[in-house]
Scaffold this motif. Structure first.
Motif, mmCIF file in Angstrom:
data_model
loop_
_atom_site.group_PDB
_atom_site.id
_atom_site.type_symbol
_atom_site.label_atom_id
_atom_site.label_comp_id
_atom_site.label_asym_id
_atom_site.label_seq_id
_atom_site.Cartn_x
_atom_site.Cartn_y
_atom_site.Cartn_z
ATOM 1 N N UNK A 1 0.856 -1.178 0.000
ATOM 2 C CA UNK A 1 0.000 0.000 0.000
ATOM 3 C C UNK A 1 0.897 1.235 0.000
ATOM 4 N N UNK A 2 0.339 2.358 -0.352
ATOM 5 C CA UNK A 2 1.112 3.598 -0.500
ATOM 6 C C UNK A 2 1.920 3.956 0.744
ATOM 7 N N UNK A 3 1.359 3.726 1.923
ATOM 8 C CA UNK A 3 2.008 4.147 3.167
ATOM 9 C C UNK A 3 2.819 3.034 3.839
ATOM 10 N N UNK A 4 2.958 1.871 3.209
ATOM 11 C CA UNK A 4 3.657 0.755 3.830
ATOM 12 C C UNK A 4 5.146 0.730 3.473
ATOM 13 N N UNK A 5 5.965 0.473 4.485
ATOM 14 C CA UNK A 5 7.374 0.180 4.220
ATOM 15 C C UNK A 5 7.438 -1.273 3.754
ATOM 16 N N UNK A 6 8.556 -1.671 3.205
ATOM 17 C CA UNK A 6 8.719 -3.059 2.748
ATOM 18 C C UNK A 6 8.455 -4.027 3.900
ATOM 19 N N UNK A 7 9.017 -3.745 5.063
ATOM 20 C CA UNK A 7 8.833 -4.638 6.214
ATOM 21 C C UNK A 7 7.373 -4.763 6.635
ATOM 22 N N UNK A 8 6.587 -3.713 6.403
ATOM 23 C CA UNK A 8 5.194 -3.707 6.847
ATOM 24 C C UNK A 8 4.207 -4.240 5.810
ATOM 25 N N UNK A 9 4.683 -4.625 4.647
ATOM 26 C CA UNK A 9 3.803 -5.123 3.593
ATOM 27 C C UNK A 9 3.003 -6.317 4.114
ATOM 28 N N UNK A 10 1.696 -6.313 3.840
ATOM 29 C CA UNK A 10 0.802 -7.369 4.323
ATOM 30 C C UNK A 10 0.292 -8.265 3.198
ATOM 31 N N UNK A 11 0.816 -8.053 1.975
ATOM 32 C CA UNK A 11 0.410 -8.876 0.835
ATOM 33 C C UNK A 11 1.646 -9.384 0.100
ATOM 34 N N UNK A 12 1.892 -10.676 0.239
ATOM 35 C CA UNK A 12 3.005 -11.335 -0.438
ATOM 36 C C UNK A 12 2.446 -12.607 -1.060
ATOM 37 N N UNK A 13 2.494 -12.696 -2.381
ATOM 38 C CA UNK A 13 1.945 -13.867 -3.068
ATOM 39 C C UNK A 13 3.019 -14.513 -3.933
ATOM 40 N N UNK A 14 2.761 -15.747 -4.303
ATOM 41 C CA UNK A 14 3.646 -16.498 -5.184
ATOM 42 C C UNK A 14 2.809 -17.086 -6.322
ATOM 43 N N UNK A 15 2.484 -16.269 -7.327
ATOM 44 C CA UNK A 15 1.681 -16.782 -8.437
ATOM 45 C C UNK A 15 2.408 -17.920 -9.159
ATOM 46 N N UNK A 16 1.630 -18.796 -9.791
ATOM 47 C CA UNK A 16 2.241 -19.892 -10.547
ATOM 48 C C UNK A 16 3.123 -19.352 -11.662
ATOM 49 N N UNK A 17 2.606 -18.385 -12.413
ATOM 50 C CA UNK A 17 3.352 -17.741 -13.496
ATOM 51 C C UNK A 17 3.090 -16.251 -13.436
ATOM 52 N N UNK A 18 4.094 -15.453 -13.777
ATOM 53 C CA UNK A 18 3.876 -14.017 -13.829
ATOM 54 C C UNK A 18 4.805 -13.406 -14.855
ATOM 55 N N UNK A 19 4.340 -12.329 -15.450
ATOM 56 C CA UNK A 19 5.137 -11.586 -16.415
ATOM 57 C C UNK A 19 5.279 -10.167 -15.883
ATOM 58 N N UNK A 20 6.534 -9.703 -15.838
ATOM 59 C CA UNK A 20 6.845 -8.357 -15.365
ATOM 60 C C UNK A 20 7.490 -7.613 -16.530
ATOM 61 N N UNK A 21 6.899 -6.486 -16.904
ATOM 62 C CA UNK A 21 7.418 -5.700 -18.033
ATOM 63 C C UNK A 21 8.185 -4.460 -17.588
ATOM 64 N N UNK A 22 8.165 -4.149 -16.307
ATOM 65 C CA UNK A 22 8.896 -3.001 -15.772
ATOM 66 C C UNK A 22 10.068 -3.518 -14.942
ATOM 67 N N UNK A 23 11.295 -3.496 -15.495
ATOM 68 C CA UNK A 23 12.450 -4.035 -14.773
ATOM 69 C C UNK A 23 12.697 -3.367 -13.422
ATOM 70 N N UNK A 24 12.194 -2.154 -13.240
ATOM 71 C CA UNK A 24 12.387 -1.441 -11.963
ATOM 72 C C UNK A 24 11.645 -2.116 -10.810
ATOM 73 N N UNK A 25 10.664 -2.968 -11.132
ATOM 74 C CA UNK A 25 9.913 -3.671 -10.086
ATOM 75 C C UNK A 25 10.660 -4.897 -9.562
ATOM 76 N N UNK A 26 11.692 -5.322 -10.278
ATOM 77 C CA UNK A 26 12.425 -6.518 -9.880
ATOM 78 C C UNK A 26 13.410 -6.206 -8.773
#
Length: 194
Positions: A78-103
Motif C-alpha cells: 500500500x502507498x504508506x507501507x514500508x517493505x517490512x510492513x507489507x501485508x500482501x506477499x503472493x507467489x503466483x504460478x506464473x507471472x510476467x513483469x514488463x517493468x524491470x524497476x519492479x524486480x
C-alpha cells in the motif's frame, strides 16, 4: 491444504523469519500456508506448457517483459507501507513483469503485468476470490485463472483503471490471447493437452 495460520496480522518482516520451506502467502495480513501435497501431474503439465509457450514467445520479441515461475515473491505494498510492513506477499504460478524497476534480488515489488494461477483442488477460494480481489485492488493488468480439471480459462483484464471487467471464459476448443503480450495466442487444446 492452503489455510490461514491464525488471526494475527502478519507482515513481510514476519514472513522472512519463517524457514523457506514453511513460507506461503500473505493476503491482507493473513498467512496462508503452502504446506500441502505437491501439485498434481495435471497442474504441473499445464504450468510447464504455459511457461514454455510464453517463454518461447518472449524470446522472439524485443521486450523488457520477463517470465517468472513460482516460487517467486510478489510484494504488493500500500502507498504508506514500508517493505517490512507489507501485508500482501503472493507467489503466483506464473507471472510476467514488463517493468524491470519492479524486480528486486528476491522477487517483485509492485503489481506484475500478467499473473496466471493454475487452480488446484485446495486453492479454489484463494484463486477465485481472495487473489482475484487482491490483484484487482493492486491493478494487475491481466489475471488468468486456469483450471485443468474443468479445462477452462478465465481472463480478467483491467478496464481503464475501473478495475477488472467481466471475465472472458474460454473452453475447448478456443484460442486465448493476451492484451499484455500483444500477439501471444494459445489454443485451449494446447494448454490442456494430455
Amino acid at each position: 491444504m492452503s489455510k490461514a495460520l491464525n488471526s494475527n496480522v502478519f507482515t513481510y518482516k514476519d514472513y522472512l523469519k519463517l524457514p523457506e520451506e514453511e513460507r506461503g502467502e500473505l493476503i491482507d495480513g493473513q498467512f496462508f500456508s503452502k504446506a500441502y501435497a505437491s501439485p498434481s501431474c495435471l497442474h504441473q503439465k499445464t504450468l510447464l506448457e504455459l511457461a514454455l509457450q510464453i517463454g518461447s514467445f518472449l524470446k522472439t520479441k524485443e521486450t523488457t517483459c520477463e517470465l517468472y515461475v513460482a516460487p517467486f515473491d510478489v510484494l504488493l505494498a500500500l502507498e504508506n507501507e514500508t517493505i517490512e510492513d507489507v501485508k500482501n506477499v503472493v507467489q503466483p504460478d506464473l507471472l510476467v513483469i514488463c517493468d524491470p524497476q519492479k524486480l528486486t534480488e528476491k522477487g517483485c515489488l509492485g503489481a506484475p503485468d500478467l499473473i496466471i494461477e493454475i487452480v488446484s483442488p485446495t486453492s479454489y477460494r484463494l484463486d477465485y476470490v481472495l487473489k482475484l480481489n487482491l490483484y484487482d485492488k493492486f491493478h494487475v493488468k491481466e489475471y488468468w485463472i486456469v483450471n485443468p480439471e474443468t479445462k477452462t480459462v478465465l481472463i480478467y483484464r483491467q478496464d481503464n483503471d475501473q478495475g477488472f471487467g467481466e471475465p472472458e471464459k474460454y473452453t475447448i476448443p478456443s484460442f486465448v490471447s493476451s492484451s499484455v503480450l500483444a500477439g501471444f495466442t494459445i489454443s485451449t487444446e494446447q494448454i490442456f493437452k494430455d
